[in-house]
Design an enzyme around this catalytic site. Structure first.
Site, PDB file in Angstrom:
ATOM      1  CD  GLU A 226      58.592  18.107 -43.394  1.00 25.21           C
ATOM      2  OE1 GLU A 226      57.523  18.247 -42.769  1.00 25.21           O
ATOM      3  OE2 GLU A 226      59.683  17.906 -42.823  1.00 25.21           O
ATOM      4  NE  ARG A 304      57.279  17.719 -34.036  1.00 32.72           N
ATOM      5  CZ  ARG A 304      57.579  18.825 -33.340  1.00 32.72           C
ATOM      6  NH1 ARG A 304      56.861  19.146 -32.267  1.00 32.72           N
ATOM      7  NH2 ARG A 304      58.550  19.607 -33.715  1.00 32.72           N
ATOM      8  CD  GLU A 708      53.244  20.812 -37.095  1.00 33.25           C
ATOM      9  OE1 GLU A 708      54.213  21.417 -36.610  1.00 33.25           O
ATOM     10  OE2 GLU A 708      53.300  19.654 -37.500  1.00 33.25           O
TER      11      GLU A 708
HETATM   12  N1  LUZ Z   1      59.062  18.243 -39.958  1.00 31.38           N
HETATM   13  C1  LUZ Z   1      60.311  17.875 -39.651  1.00 31.38           C
HETATM   14  C2  LUZ Z   1      58.177  18.550 -39.010  1.00 31.38           C
HETATM   15  O1  LUZ Z   1      61.078  17.563 -40.556  1.00 31.38           O
HETATM   16  N2  LUZ Z   1      60.696  17.862 -38.366  1.00 31.38           N
HETATM   17  C3  LUZ Z   1      59.869  18.174 -37.353  1.00 31.38           C
HETATM   18  O2  LUZ Z   1      60.266  18.143 -36.191  1.00 31.38           O
HETATM   19  C4  LUZ Z   1      58.548  18.520 -37.676  1.00 31.38           C
HETATM   20  N3  LUZ Z   1      57.673  18.801 -36.728  1.00 31.38           N
HETATM   21  C5  LUZ Z   1      56.437  19.105 -37.049  1.00 31.38           C
HETATM   22  C6  LUZ Z   1      56.076  19.120 -38.383  1.00 31.38           C
HETATM   23  N4  LUZ Z   1      56.926  18.854 -39.345  1.00 31.38           N
HETATM   24 MO1  MOS Z   2      54.616  19.644 -41.291  1.00 27.81          MO
HETATM   25  S1  MOS Z   2      53.546  18.130 -40.562  1.00 27.81           S
HETATM   26  O1  MOS Z   2      55.121  19.515 -42.820  1.00 27.81           O
HETATM   27  O2  MOS Z   2      54.836  20.909 -40.338  1.00 27.81           O
END
Ligand code: LUZ
Ligand code: MOS
Length: 753
Positions: A226, A304, A708
């Site tokens: 990400e 989160r 997830e």
């Molecule tokens: N990525 C993100 C995530 O940038 N914001 C989120 O709230 C999130 N939640 C789950 C997995 N990736």
């Molecule tokens: Mo994510 S932990 O890149 O949904």
């Protein structure tokens, strides 16, 4: 429908970043990284490396034309080190040579002399020293300080969970190619093409429209791409800018494991107050998150964690505080669950601890406190579903109907060598990016004159099957066969300003954008068809199973013909559409709002068998009742539930990151020393039952996000092991320190009281 890419994958015909044929003048990059976890560069000499055979150039921070800054939420991370070294694996210099081997050989002869400074690797120590990534945040509801007086039982303690290596099959990789007039085209194994584009533009000092990022597919990501695919893509682009030649950078497994960030380890303090009957009354928790050396996504992940501090339960008085601590490890990052697994693990530890204190089973405490429709989360949003209790009830009924309690009791009292343990694990996971503005997606749909369809969206295919779902949404919206649909690569020129494929929400949001774009085209086609067929203006025109119908009656006009005629009549056969998830808001000063568009829930029942002499165990079965909404693709969803479960079990049992006590070098840096679940470890039985469900606020066509949530079913295995240990000897005190490795189990079983 099968996963669209299954045939390509099994034939080895899918193209990953390192599989593309590139021009003969391609340069290969290798990276010199910091060998120390904290220090300063005293001397950096590249002359000898430059003279090595096949080496084209070596570049460092000084060669960056724009900003040497890759941070996203907080701008605190350099692409290449300037003076300070903050973690082992921090990039310092990049060598470009005509083969990867020559590039790596040249890296070895760069002279890097460092001053070594003291390091901090534990979050609590960082906290005491004031090394924070951001100020602490607290979510609260009710009044815990008043509530303690009303509790019959209060337990407190500490729970720790370890990091986790993503171990995607395809390591971090990118290549970049020079285009006309200073433009650069990057192919990156990233979940976030727009983020790569933005950072490349910033570092190279170019407008974003001169950087095109293309993503074909990823060989897994799990959150690890990400944010952390970006530096390698930007280094490749910088190499192109400096040399005018194409550049490729592929990390090998050892580099990837040592240099890149992982799931955040957490160390947490908890205090749980209950009534004698097991009703939870007050919950206080402080999470110390090990953020690593730069912020990366740590603050969003911590947020989160706070959102999931009460998981699937209602607790009227809550005070949850999170602290993101800065340490000298590679910056930790997104990993499936994004801080929620860490939160849920702490609460389950507290519930387990309370069950021992109260002398009632964890099951009874869990069941008593499950969220009901209308119950408030501490962040001011009500729980709107009923799937938590429904999934629990169904799982419990399945479990009880087979007299499993009796069977396990008999086994444990008659067997000498083995003990069985079970656990129930309810999960409730919020769907939406917690950063509200990220909840948008777009799609570009073209219908070609032969009736075939090309679709571009911001969603990245990483093996999870999002392209299959998107193709299904398009076929369903148009009313045509699936074979006509091709989902194109994810490309910043066709889909601009996209959010990363993350937060389990790519199919929901991009699918909805595709649905809107396809129905835009369909509306035009139906108007055209009505005129062409001279239908009465009041009649109802549809497209079903590839044929135009008038008032439900089939006509001779079918899709291919319709498209050909519509083109000649100059009907627009393309559409671009945007989707923004409605109804989301959050106020960061009150920490209240509606951050999620809906929740995904389910319950897992885990049974394990423990070898009390050797400390090893096997997972016999995991039975899951899971809410997928109205699944678009049950086969793909089942795969996600199975994969998430296994990854979660690995996190709490096998997967242990070990560091050298003095140098802080990662010791578990290969597949020989870092173990993830394999086919032999897999539960004997994985039973997945989908809950029948109809929800209003769900994703595209009432389906629900699935990426997830299932990860957290794996947490159940930890507590099933604790129960099996208690069945060996109830005097052994439980420990709340994941992963529960075989080694740890053995030491617990041998513990002298
Ligand atoms: N990525 C993100 C995530 O940038 N914001 C989120 O709230 C999130 N939640 C789950 C997995 N990736
Ligand atoms: Mo994510 S932990 O890149 O949904």
């Amino acid at each position: 429908m099968k996963h669209q890419d299954a045939l390509l994958h099994v034939r080895g015909a899918s193209l990953f970043v390192d599989d593309f044929k590139l021009p003969g003048d391609l340069l290969h990059a290798a990276v010199l990284v910091s060998p120390v976890s904290h220090g300063e560069i005293e001397k950096l000499e590249i002359a000898e490396a430059l003279s090595m055979p096949g080496v084209e150039t070596v570049f460092t921070a000084e060669d960056i034309p724009g900003k040497n800054q890759i941070g996203s939420i907080i701008k605190d991370e350099l692409l290449l080190a300037e003076k300070e070294l903050l973690f082992i694996g921090q990039p310092v210099a990049v060598v470009l040579a005509d083969t990867p081997e020559k590039a790596r050989a040249a890296v070895k002869v760069i002279k890097l002399e460092t001053i070594v400074l003291p390091s901090v690797v534990e979050p609590r120590e960082a906290f005491e020293k004031g090394m924070l990534i951001a100020p602490p945040r607290t979510f609260s509801m009710g009044d815990t300080s008043e509530a303690w007086n009303r509790c019959d039982c209060i337990v407190s303690g500490r729970a720790d969970s370890g990091g986790q290596e993503h171990l995607y099959l395809e390591t971090q990789a990118a290549f970049a190619v020079p285009m006309e007039n200073g433009c650069i085209r990057i192919t990156s194994g990233t979940q976030g093409p727009t983020f790569v584009q933005r950072v490349a533009a910033r570092v190279l000092k170019l407008p974003m429209n001169k950087i095109e990022v293309n993503v074909g597919r990823l060989g897994g990501a799990f959150g690890g791409k990400e944010d952390q695919a970006t530096p390698w893509a930007v280094m490749s682009a910088l190499g192109v800018q400096l040399t005018g030649k194409p550049v490729k950078l592929v990390l090998n497994r050892n580099e990837d494991m040592t240099w890149t960030g992982k799931r955040h380890p957490y160390s947490s303090d908890f205090k749980l107050g209950l009534a004698n009957d097991g009703t939870m009354l007050a919950w206080e928790v402080t999470y110390y998150q090990n953020g690593g050396a730069a912020s990366d996504l740590s603050t969003a992940i911590l947020e989160r964690t706070l959102f999931h501090s009460t998981n699937a339960y209602f607790i009227p008085n809550v005070k949850a505080t999170g602290v993101s601590c800065k340490t000298n490890l590679p910056p930790n990052t997104a990993f499936r669950g994004f801080g929620a697994p860490q939160a849920m693990y702490v609460l389950e530890s507290a519930i387990y601890s309370a069950s021992l204190e109260l002398g009632i089973s964890p099951l009874d405490i869990q069941e008593k406190n499950l969220l009901k429709k209308g119950d408030m989360f501490p962040f001011g949003m009500p729980y709107e579903g009923n799937e938590i209790r429904r999934s629990w009830k169904k799982a419990l009924e399945m479990y009880r109907s087979e007299n499993n309690d009796g069977r396990i009791k008999d086994f444990n009292s008659s067997n000498v060598m083995f003990r069985k343990g079970i656990s129930f694990m309810p999960v409730c996971f919020g769907i939406s990016f917690t950063h509200i503005s990220m909840n948008q997606a777009n799609a570009l749909v073209h219908v070609y004159t032969d009736g075939s369809v090309g679709i571009s969206t911001g969603a990245v295919e990483m093996g999870q099957g999002v392209n299959s779902k998107i193709a299904q949404v398009a076929a369903r919206t148009f009313g045509i066969d699936l074979f006509r649909i091709k989902v194109e690569s994810t490309n910043t020129t066709r889909s601009a300003n996209t959010s990363p494929t993350a937060a389990s929400s790519a199919a929901d949001m991009n699918g909805n954008a595709v649905r809107i774009a396809c129905s835009n085209i369909l509306k035009r086609l139906l108007i055209f068809a009505g005129k062409h067929l001279r239908a009465h203006p009041d009649s109802r025109i549809d497209l079903m199973h590839e044929k135009i119908t008038i008032d439900g009656k089939k006509t001779h006009l079918e899709w291919n013909k319709l498209i050909g005629l519509a083109y000649l009549a100059r009907v627009n056969l393309s559409s671009q559409a945007h989707y923004a998830t409605p109804g989301l808001h959050f106020n960061k000063s009150s920490e209240k709002g509606r951050p999620f568009s809906y929740h995904v829930a389910g319950t897992a029942v885990t049974e394990i068998t423990l070898d009390r002499l050797r400390g090893v165990f096997s997972v016999d079965s995991v039975k899951i009742v899971h809410d997928c909404g109205e699944s678009i693709n049950p086969l793909v969803d089942r795969g996600q539930v199975e994969g998430g479960l296994l990854q979660g079990i690995g996190w709490v049992t096998l997967e242990e990151l070990k560091y050298h006590p003095e140098t802080n070098a990662l010791l578990s840096d290969s597949l020989a020393t870092y173990k993830i679940p394999d086919i032999h470890f897999t539960p004997g039985e994985v039973d997945i039952e989908f809950l029948e469900c109809h929800s209003e606020n769900a994703g595209v066509y009432n389906s629900k996000a699935v990426g997830e949530p299932p990860f957290m079913y794996g947490i159940g295995t930890y507590f099933a092991i604790l129960n099996a240990i208690r069945a060996c000897d109830p005097e052994i005190p439980p420990v709340y320190s994941a992963p529960m490795t075989n080694e740890k189990i053995l030491l617990l079983l041998q513990k002298k009281r």
